[in-house]
Motif scaffolding. Structure first.
Motif, PDB file in Angstrom:
ATOM      1  N   GLY A  47       0.802  -1.212   0.000  1.00 22.84           N
ATOM      2  CA  GLY A  47       0.000   0.000   0.000  1.00 22.84           C
ATOM      3  C   GLY A  47       0.835   1.261   0.000  1.00 22.84           C
ATOM      4  N   VAL A 219      -9.620   6.559   2.357  1.00 27.56           N
ATOM      5  CA  VAL A 219      -9.431   5.148   2.046  1.00 27.56           C
ATOM      6  C   VAL A 219      -7.947   4.851   1.903  1.00 27.56           C
ATOM      7  N   TRP A 220      -7.576   3.634   2.276  1.00 29.71           N
ATOM      8  CA  TRP A 220      -6.201   3.147   2.097  1.00 29.71           C
ATOM      9  C   TRP A 220      -6.285   1.714   1.588  1.00 29.71           C
ATOM     10  N   GLU A 221      -5.716   1.485   0.415  1.00 28.37           N
ATOM     11  CA  GLU A 221      -5.747   0.155  -0.192  1.00 28.37           C
ATOM     12  C   GLU A 221      -4.398  -0.514  -0.053  1.00 28.37           C
ATOM     13  N   GLY A 225      -4.689  -4.108  -3.565  1.00 25.55           N
ATOM     14  CA  GLY A 225      -6.092  -3.761  -3.689  1.00 25.55           C
ATOM     15  C   GLY A 225      -7.052  -4.743  -3.056  1.00 25.55           C
ATOM     16  N   ARG A 228      -9.037  -3.107   1.785  1.00 24.31           N
ATOM     17  CA  ARG A 228      -9.452  -1.701   1.658  1.00 24.31           C
ATOM     18  C   ARG A 228      -9.894  -1.191   3.028  1.00 24.31           C
ATOM     19  N   HIS A 229      -9.111  -0.270   3.592  1.00 25.71           N
ATOM     20  CA  HIS A 229      -9.439   0.342   4.874  1.00 25.71           C
ATOM     21  C   HIS A 229     -10.114   1.689   4.639  1.00 25.71           C
ATOM     22  N   THR A 230     -11.083   2.012   5.457  1.00 26.97           N
ATOM     23  CA  THR A 230     -11.723   3.318   5.372  1.00 26.97           C
ATOM     24  C   THR A 230     -11.762   3.962   6.758  1.00 26.97           C
ATOM     25  N   TRP A 269      -3.211   7.354   3.036  1.00 29.03           N
ATOM     26  CA  TRP A 269      -4.637   7.682   2.957  1.00 29.03           C
ATOM     27  C   TRP A 269      -4.919   8.684   1.839  1.00 29.03           C
ATOM     28  N   THR A 272     -11.706   9.534  -0.600  1.00 31.07           N
ATOM     29  CA  THR A 272     -12.526   8.653  -1.432  1.00 31.07           C
ATOM     30  C   THR A 272     -13.179   9.430  -2.565  1.00 31.07           C
TER      31      THR A 272
END
Length: 291
Positions: A47, A219-221, A225, A228-230, A269, A272
């Motif tokens: 990431g 969001v952090w992917e 991918g 997926r963290h939000t 981060w 989105t």
């Protein structure tokens, strides 16, 4: 996964089934990925930004000098293996960064760590030897780039030497920021105090400049991918993770908690709504201030 082969089955005479393909276990059939491909895959898995440089695992020559067009390398991720397996405890599993073109204002980079490989100050009798460097580490803290340490006369193994100290510094800063955040929350709950903003942080500055807004989703992917963290920004400029329970004072604290590795959250981060990274929004805030 590789495609199936028309190779002759074992013990069958080759003339029975004409075949010009090489056996599937021939190295030429499966050429090794290039260094760039390996690094790109690792960055996507961790990431990290596409322009990051991986120092550990070593995928190319270790930088022994700051490039002419750069000031320092911003530390993006450090991972030191824990004590689950005594045989690997303490080993450096990941160390990555990206080059900064110039020295940014420390107040906008609060908590960031940079590393600078420089020519040795001590005369080693080998003026053209680029295999030895003095490496310094600086932390942006309270509006200044503070020296954390300097390693003199180190060789290409310097990333492995520095990584434990860098990881410890990142952890200490995150812990201090989280402590200050909790104290600020307690203070805001006292009668007559304002609960609206934990002032003095870069995130709150971004909110004041309308570069990010209260309630905005980030969001952090990671894992190419697959993960997926939000999170959402609270009105006090802190991070509320998607579980609705965990709150962090800084982007790096949130990313580190989610990954189990020391991560530079500003480069992780992004919004989105338009995909812009927090680091880009911070750069825009710097540009506004310098106009």
């Amino acid at each position: 996964m590789t495609a199936g082969s028309d190779a002759v089955p074992p013990h069958q005479h080759a003339a029975a089934v004409p075949n010009t393909a090489m056996p599937p276990d021939d190295p030429a059939t499966h050429p090794a990925p290039s260094q760039d491909d390996e690094e790109t895959a690792l960055l996507r898995w961790e990431g990290l930004p596409a322009d990051a440089t991986v120092l550990v695992p070593s995928l190319g020559p270790t930088p022994m000098r700051v490039p002419d067009n750069a000031w320092a390398m911003l530390v993006l991720a450090v991972d030191i293996l824990g004590e689950v397996d005594p045989d690997t405890a303490g080993q450096v599993a990941l160390f990555a960064g990206s080059w900064l073109a110039d020295q940014p204002p420390a107040d906008l980079h609060e908590g960031d760590l940079v590393i600078r490989p420089l020519p040795p100050e001590q005369d080693l009798g080998r003026p053209d030897d680029n295999h030895v460097a003095d490496v310094e580490v600086l932390l942006a803290y309270r509006g200044r780039w503070m020296p954390i340490g300097r390693w003199a006369g180190v060789d290409e193994r310097w990333p492995w030497t520095l990584a434990p100290t860098v990881a410890a510094a990142m952890r200490l800063y995150i812990d201090a920021a989280e402590t200050l955040s909790r104290e600020a929350v307690l203070t805001s709950e006292r009668p007559g105090s304002s609960p609206l903003r934990w002032a003095g942080t870069v995130l709150s500055d971004l909110m004041s400049a309308d570069l990010v807004t209260y309630g905005e989703e980030l969001v952090w992917e990671r894992c190419a991918g697959e993960v997926r963290h939000t999170a959402r920004l609270r009105i006090d400029g802190t991070f509320l993770l998607a579980d609705g329970e965990r709150v962090f004072a800084t982007p790096s604290a949130a990313a580190t908690a989610l990954s189990g590795k020391h991560h530079h959250g500003w480069s992780a981060w992004r919004r989105t709504s338009d995909g812009r990274f927090l680091a880009d929004l911070r750069a825009e805030l710097r540009a506004r201030r310098e106009r």
